[in-house]
Write a protein that holds these residues in place. Structure first.
Motif, mmCIF file in Angstrom:
data_model
loop_
_atom_site.group_PDB
_atom_site.id
_atom_site.type_symbol
_atom_site.label_atom_id
_atom_site.label_comp_id
_atom_site.label_asym_id
_atom_site.label_seq_id
_atom_site.Cartn_x
_atom_site.Cartn_y
_atom_site.Cartn_z
ATOM 1 N N LYS A 292 2.526 -18.097 -12.532
ATOM 2 C CA LYS A 292 1.967 -18.824 -11.379
ATOM 3 C C LYS A 292 2.207 -18.006 -10.118
ATOM 4 C CE LYS A 292 2.116 -23.850 -11.400
ATOM 5 N NZ LYS A 292 3.015 -24.992 -11.536
ATOM 6 N N ALA A 293 1.209 -17.914 -9.246
ATOM 7 C CA ALA A 293 1.394 -17.197 -7.973
ATOM 8 C C ALA A 293 1.501 -18.207 -6.842
ATOM 9 C CB ALA A 293 0.199 -16.282 -7.727
ATOM 10 N N TYR A 294 2.437 -17.960 -5.909
ATOM 11 C CA TYR A 294 2.629 -18.912 -4.804
ATOM 12 C C TYR A 294 2.195 -18.373 -3.445
ATOM 13 C CZ TYR A 294 4.823 -22.211 -7.890
ATOM 14 O OH TYR A 294 5.031 -23.109 -8.888
ATOM 15 N N ALA A 295 2.487 -17.100 -3.184
ATOM 16 C CA ALA A 295 2.125 -16.569 -1.858
ATOM 17 C C ALA A 295 2.133 -15.049 -1.885
ATOM 18 C CB ALA A 295 3.124 -17.061 -0.808
ATOM 19 N N ALA A 296 1.309 -14.460 -1.030
ATOM 20 C CA ALA A 296 1.303 -13.003 -0.839
ATOM 21 C C ALA A 296 2.221 -12.688 0.339
ATOM 22 C CB ALA A 296 -0.113 -12.528 -0.545
ATOM 23 N N THR A 297 2.992 -11.615 0.217
ATOM 24 C CA THR A 297 3.965 -11.292 1.280
ATOM 25 C C THR A 297 3.372 -10.330 2.313
ATOM 26 O OG1 THR A 297 4.884 -9.377 0.142
ATOM 27 C CG2 THR A 297 5.823 -11.527 -0.419
#
Ligand code: ASP
Length: 324
Positions: A217-222
């Motif tokens: 699962k991906a939550y956010a790009a930094t």
């Protein structure tokens, strides 16, 4: 013979010898040390450019993975290698952060290496095992704050990019997390897929296919902007954590004392590799792009390393994280 004549003779030999050495270079295979395990994101970048550089140099550039201690073992090995152009290091932002993170680094970061050039700047994404409870990034932030002591954060050791990002996340959320270090995020990904660890930050070169396949699962790009490969994924800043911003630049180094002509030859070869359509396409599929020819130069990498050491030093000192 007088001292000045002796010196003159020595200089004459050096002046003639260096270009002759460079002209015949390389006469045998070149080893590219990657300071993390095979199959991980740094390794992926290295293998892409090594293959194209081999074609240009006419000799194999073989990748050797020397993982451990957040990338400092591999870097230390290259620092001690013969400065003959046959051992190079492909490392990332960790080259700069380790300089402050380690109190007893086995090499002097700014004086132990010569420079070939920058390679690419790879975004990071915060990813979790696929059954991780939070539905989106705001929920992730609340969940991690509320369950910090039960969660495990994977990284590739102190000095790794995943460590830096995790450190920024812990600072921003103001919670300590149990970290699980690996010799690279290749094996960390295996454990994330198996559900043995809960989450980590990792480069898109390792996460893109897994996110697309729904296996994590991906939550956010930094990154400051959303990523072209994941336009629906919010940035950490959009989720209220602008401090958790890091993008992973990579560079190629040689041991200090490598003839300038050799570094230039490697730089020219790197520039060709980065202009290759296949490399550009492969990098785009992994959420990144090669740097420009001007950046794939010794001068640009030296300037980047110096500015990044200065940039991260106060951040690391404020976090108070050190390794011996
Ligand atoms: N992504 C890793 C890091 O956190 C390194 C790797 O395995 O390439 O620095």
């Amino acid at each position: 013979m007088s001292v000045s004549k002796l010196l003159g003779a020595a200089c004459a030999v050096t002046l003639v010898a260096a270009p002759a050495f460079a002209q015949g270079y390389p006469e045998r295979q070149v080893t590219m040390v990657v300071p993390f395990t095979a199959g991980g994101p740094t390794d992926t970048v290295a293998r892409l450019v090594a293959e194209r550089m081999s074609a240009d140099l006419g000799k194999q550039v073989i990748v050797e993975n020397v993982g451990g201690a957040g990338g400092t073992l591999g870097a230390g090995q290259v620092a001690k290698a013969d400065p003959d152009g046959y051992t190079v290091l492909l490392h990332h932002i960790g080259m700069a952060t380790s300089d402050t993170l380690y109190r007893n680094l086995a090499y002097d970061t700014e004086n132990a290496f010569d420079y070939v050039g920058l390679v690419t700047d790879v975004p990071m994404v915060i990813v979790a095992r696929k059954d991780f409870e939070p539905a989106d990034f705001p929920a992730f932030v609340d969940y991690v704050k509320g369950h910090a002591e039960d969660l495990t954060l994977a990284n590739a050791g102190i000095g790794a990019a995943s460590h830096l990002c995790g450190m920024l996340l812990m600072q921003a959320l103001d919670v300590p997390l149990v970290t699980v270090p690996y010799k690279g995020t290749g094996p960390a990904m295996t454990d994330l897929l198996g559900g043995q660890v809960d989450f980590m930050c990792d480069q898109t070169t390792n996460t893109t296919q897994q996110i697309k396949g729904g296996t994590i699962k991906a939550y956010a790009a930094t990154t400051p902007e959303r990523l072209a490969v994941f336009p629906d994924l919010p940035t950490t800043a959009e989720g209220g954590l602008p401090e958790v911003q890091v993008s992973i630049w990579h560079g190629i180094y040689t041991p200090k004392g490598t003839p300038a002509e050799v570094n230039q030859r490697l730089s020219a070869s790197l520039q060709k590799a980065l202009a290759d359509e296949g490399v550009i396409k492969a990098m785009a599929d992994l959420g990144t792009a090669p740097v420009s020819a001007e950046e794939a130069t010794p001068e640009a990498l030296k300037a980047k390393l110096e500015s990044e050491i200065a940039r991260w030093k106060p951040v690391i000192e404020a976090a108070g994280v050190y390794a011996d």
